[in-house]
Enzyme design. Structure first.
Site, PDB file in Angstrom:
ATOM      1  N   LYS A 157       0.833  -1.202   0.000  1.00 52.84           N
ATOM      2  CA  LYS A 157       0.000   0.000   0.000  1.00 52.84           C
ATOM      3  C   LYS A 157       0.869   1.253   0.000  1.00 52.84           C
ATOM      4  O   LYS A 157       0.629   2.191  -0.761  1.00 52.84           O
ATOM      5  CB  LYS A 157      -0.960  -0.027   1.185  1.00 52.84           C
ATOM      6  CG  LYS A 157      -2.033  -1.109   1.042  1.00 52.84           C
ATOM      7  CD  LYS A 157      -2.981  -1.132   2.197  1.00 52.84           C
ATOM      8  CE  LYS A 157      -4.116  -2.145   1.954  1.00 52.84           C
ATOM      9  NZ  LYS A 157      -3.628  -3.526   1.786  1.00 52.84           N
ATOM     10  N   LYS A 162      -8.183   2.183   5.255  1.00 56.16           N
ATOM     11  CA  LYS A 162      -7.720   0.797   5.223  1.00 56.16           C
ATOM     12  C   LYS A 162      -6.465   0.631   6.077  1.00 56.16           C
ATOM     13  O   LYS A 162      -5.659   1.561   6.206  1.00 56.16           O
ATOM     14  CB  LYS A 162      -7.441   0.349   3.791  1.00 56.16           C
ATOM     15  CG  LYS A 162      -6.355   1.146   3.085  1.00 56.16           C
ATOM     16  CD  LYS A 162      -6.102   0.639   1.663  1.00 56.16           C
ATOM     17  CE  LYS A 162      -7.104   1.140   0.684  1.00 56.16           C
ATOM     18  NZ  LYS A 162      -6.714   0.838  -0.723  1.00 56.16           N
ATOM     19  N   ARG A 220      -6.703  -5.579 -11.709  1.00 58.02           N
ATOM     20  CA  ARG A 220      -5.360  -6.091 -11.468  1.00 58.02           C
ATOM     21  C   ARG A 220      -4.612  -6.097 -12.793  1.00 58.02           C
ATOM     22  O   ARG A 220      -4.913  -6.865 -13.698  1.00 58.02           O
ATOM     23  CB  ARG A 220      -5.438  -7.498 -10.870  1.00 58.02           C
ATOM     24  CG  ARG A 220      -4.097  -8.235 -10.799  1.00 58.02           C
ATOM     25  CD  ARG A 220      -3.033  -7.524  -9.961  1.00 58.02           C
ATOM     26  NE  ARG A 220      -3.476  -7.256  -8.600  1.00 58.02           N
ATOM     27  CZ  ARG A 220      -3.435  -8.122  -7.595  1.00 58.02           C
ATOM     28  NH1 ARG A 220      -2.982  -9.345  -7.808  1.00 58.02           N
ATOM     29  NH2 ARG A 220      -3.830  -7.754  -6.390  1.00 58.02           N
ATOM     30  N   ARG A 263     -11.981  -6.834 -10.933  1.00 56.71           N
ATOM     31  CA  ARG A 263     -12.661  -7.524  -9.835  1.00 56.71           C
ATOM     32  C   ARG A 263     -13.810  -6.626  -9.378  1.00 56.71           C
ATOM     33  O   ARG A 263     -13.586  -5.592  -8.751  1.00 56.71           O
ATOM     34  CB  ARG A 263     -11.670  -7.822  -8.725  1.00 56.71           C
ATOM     35  CG  ARG A 263     -10.564  -8.785  -9.197  1.00 56.71           C
ATOM     36  CD  ARG A 263      -9.319  -8.719  -8.378  1.00 56.71           C
ATOM     37  NE  ARG A 263      -8.710  -7.388  -8.438  1.00 56.71           N
ATOM     38  CZ  ARG A 263      -7.681  -7.016  -7.682  1.00 56.71           C
ATOM     39  NH1 ARG A 263      -7.143  -7.860  -6.830  1.00 56.71           N
ATOM     40  NH2 ARG A 263      -7.187  -5.796  -7.780  1.00 56.71           N
ATOM     41  N   ARG A 281     -16.019  -3.539  -1.924  1.00 60.60           N
ATOM     42  CA  ARG A 281     -14.742  -4.192  -2.194  1.00 60.60           C
ATOM     43  C   ARG A 281     -14.873  -5.126  -3.386  1.00 60.60           C
ATOM     44  O   ARG A 281     -15.793  -5.928  -3.448  1.00 60.60           O
ATOM     45  CB  ARG A 281     -14.273  -4.978  -0.969  1.00 60.60           C
ATOM     46  CG  ARG A 281     -14.106  -4.137   0.275  1.00 60.60           C
ATOM     47  CD  ARG A 281     -13.830  -4.984   1.494  1.00 60.60           C
ATOM     48  NE  ARG A 281     -14.955  -5.883   1.787  1.00 60.60           N
ATOM     49  CZ  ARG A 281     -14.918  -6.832   2.716  1.00 60.60           C
ATOM     50  NH1 ARG A 281     -13.829  -7.015   3.432  1.00 60.60           N
ATOM     51  NH2 ARG A 281     -15.976  -7.599   2.931  1.00 60.60           N
ATOM     52  N   ASP A 322      -2.847  -2.498  -8.839  1.00 55.89           N
ATOM     53  CA  ASP A 322      -4.291  -2.364  -8.680  1.00 55.89           C
ATOM     54  C   ASP A 322      -4.698  -0.963  -9.101  1.00 55.89           C
ATOM     55  O   ASP A 322      -4.146   0.037  -8.610  1.00 55.89           O
ATOM     56  CB  ASP A 322      -4.703  -2.619  -7.226  1.00 55.89           C
ATOM     57  CG  ASP A 322      -4.616  -4.091  -6.858  1.00 55.89           C
ATOM     58  OD1 ASP A 322      -4.394  -4.924  -7.763  1.00 55.89           O
ATOM     59  OD2 ASP A 322      -4.767  -4.417  -5.667  1.00 55.89           O
ATOM     60  N   GLU A 375      -2.727   0.213  -5.370  1.00 57.86           N
ATOM     61  CA  GLU A 375      -1.771  -0.660  -4.686  1.00 57.86           C
ATOM     62  C   GLU A 375      -0.742  -1.168  -5.675  1.00 57.86           C
ATOM     63  O   GLU A 375      -1.007  -1.242  -6.883  1.00 57.86           O
ATOM     64  CB  GLU A 375      -2.465  -1.871  -4.032  1.00 57.86           C
ATOM     65  CG  GLU A 375      -3.201  -1.570  -2.750  1.00 57.86           C
ATOM     66  CD  GLU A 375      -3.640  -2.844  -2.018  1.00 57.86           C
ATOM     67  OE1 GLU A 375      -2.979  -3.897  -2.192  1.00 57.86           O
ATOM     68  OE2 GLU A 375      -4.623  -2.778  -1.270  1.00 57.86           O
ATOM     69  N   ASN A 426       1.252  -4.620  -5.800  1.00 58.34           N
ATOM     70  CA  ASN A 426       1.382  -5.937  -5.179  1.00 58.34           C
ATOM     71  C   ASN A 426       2.664  -6.612  -5.643  1.00 58.34           C
ATOM     72  O   ASN A 426       2.871  -6.784  -6.849  1.00 58.34           O
ATOM     73  CB  ASN A 426       0.176  -6.803  -5.543  1.00 58.34           C
ATOM     74  CG  ASN A 426      -1.106  -6.254  -4.961  1.00 58.34           C
ATOM     75  OD1 ASN A 426      -1.481  -6.600  -3.848  1.00 58.34           O
ATOM     76  ND2 ASN A 426      -1.785  -5.390  -5.698  1.00 58.34           N
TER      77      ASN A 426
END
Length: 314
Positions: free
Chosen positions: A125, A160, A210, A225, A233, A273, A281, A283
């Site tokens: 993050k 978050k 993603r 997603r 979410r 993301d 984000e 990842n």
């Protein structure tokens, strides 16, 4: 080439969607030999190289008994052509210690992907803060007063935890500020824990995308997603629906800007993301979505990954 996968227990893999499994399958298809271990199997004894008790495996093609163990023995990591760190989050103390053992193995000659130091240097993050030109307004703090000021400026916000995964602990607070104080207290644990606050991006309704970057190159399809029902979410772990789609011009702009930089730092595989036009984000620990994209879009992501891995170890 001998490839070691440092991962979760093989017995818990959901092979119909597991990205590490898809990597193994493609590697075996090319004739590479596969071994696996968990981080708890790493050993560093003074005066000796970092080693691990590994299981050499062969994929059977079966649905349930999908692998067979052909040998089990202790091996120095430097003897493998490549070591893939594929342990799923959370990035806790044990994960942190594992990166130090893997980094020592690198000093002894092992080739580790993603690079252990880069895993530590890019919290998933926090890493976006380096690339603020691609993010929505974001605040990192443990100070409740700072959070409230941010809310006053932006109205609709997302809060978050920095160590969350799979959508865990994500809250939305609207313009009315309902429950903001209670949510901050929950996330910052009475001011002892840092959290992240972002301006809400309504395009989440179209999906949390993603975008995969392999060897600095953008995979041409992403997995959107999409939140279901009343959820905000989109994470698959939180019930989101995964839909493969071509990357947008903005997705590609972000990925092409970050990809070469992150690859140069030793991050062979990265999952960006993106919600709407904004990076949310980066990842790096165990990026996923290979199988979903391959199955829905017809683009062979595992092939692209193993191609990049073979180039990286030449």
């Amino acid at each position: 080439m001998d490839i070691l996968f440092v991962a979760d227990p093989l017995e818990v893999f959901k092979t119909y969607k597991d990205t590490t499994f898809s990597m193994m399958r493609e590697a075996q298809r090319r004739g590479h030999r596969i071994a696996a271990c968990e981080p708890r199997h790493l050993v560093w004894e003074s005066g000796k190289p970092v080693s691990a008790t590994v299981r050499e495996i062969r994929l059977t093609g079966g649905e349930h008994d999908w692998f067979e163990v052909t040998a089990t023995h202790a091996v120095p990591l430097k003897q493998f052509g490549a070591v893939l760190m594929r342990k799923d989050p959370p990035f806790d103390s044990e994960y942190f210690y594992a990166t130090h053992l893997l980094e020592q193995a690198e000093r002894e000659g092992a080739r580790v992907f993603n690079k252990p130091a880069a895993l530590r240097d890019h919290p998933e993050k926090l890493a976006i803060m380096e690339f603020a030109q691609y993010t929505s307004p974001t605040l990192v703090t443990r100070d409740e007063a700072e959070v409230k000021r941010f809310h006053e400026r932006h109205g609709d916000i997302i809060l978050k935890p920095l160590d969350g995964m799979g959508g865990m602990g994500i809250f939305r607070v609207g313009k009315d500020g309902l429950n903001l104080g209670s949510i901050v207290e929950t996330l910052n644990r009475q001011g002892t824990t840092t959290l992240m606050v972002q301006r809400y991006v309504p395009e989440i309704a179209q999906g949390d995308k993603r975008v995969l970057v392999i060897g600095g190159e953008v995979v041409p399809f992403c997995l959107a997603r999409i939140p279901q029902g009343s959820e905000i979410r989109g994470n698959l772990a939180a019930g989101g629906k995964g839909v493969a789609q071509p990357v947008s011009a903005r997705d590609r702009e972000i990925a092409q800007a970050l990809g070469p930089v992150l690859n140069q730092r030793g991050l062979l595989l990265v999952g960006l993301d993106v919600i709407g036009d904004y990076l949310t984000e980066i990842n790096v620990t165990s990026p996923t979505c290979f199988q979903e994209i391959t199955q829905q879009a017809g683009f062979d992501v595992p092939k692209m990954f193993v191609d990049a891995l073979e180039r990286a170890v030449q």
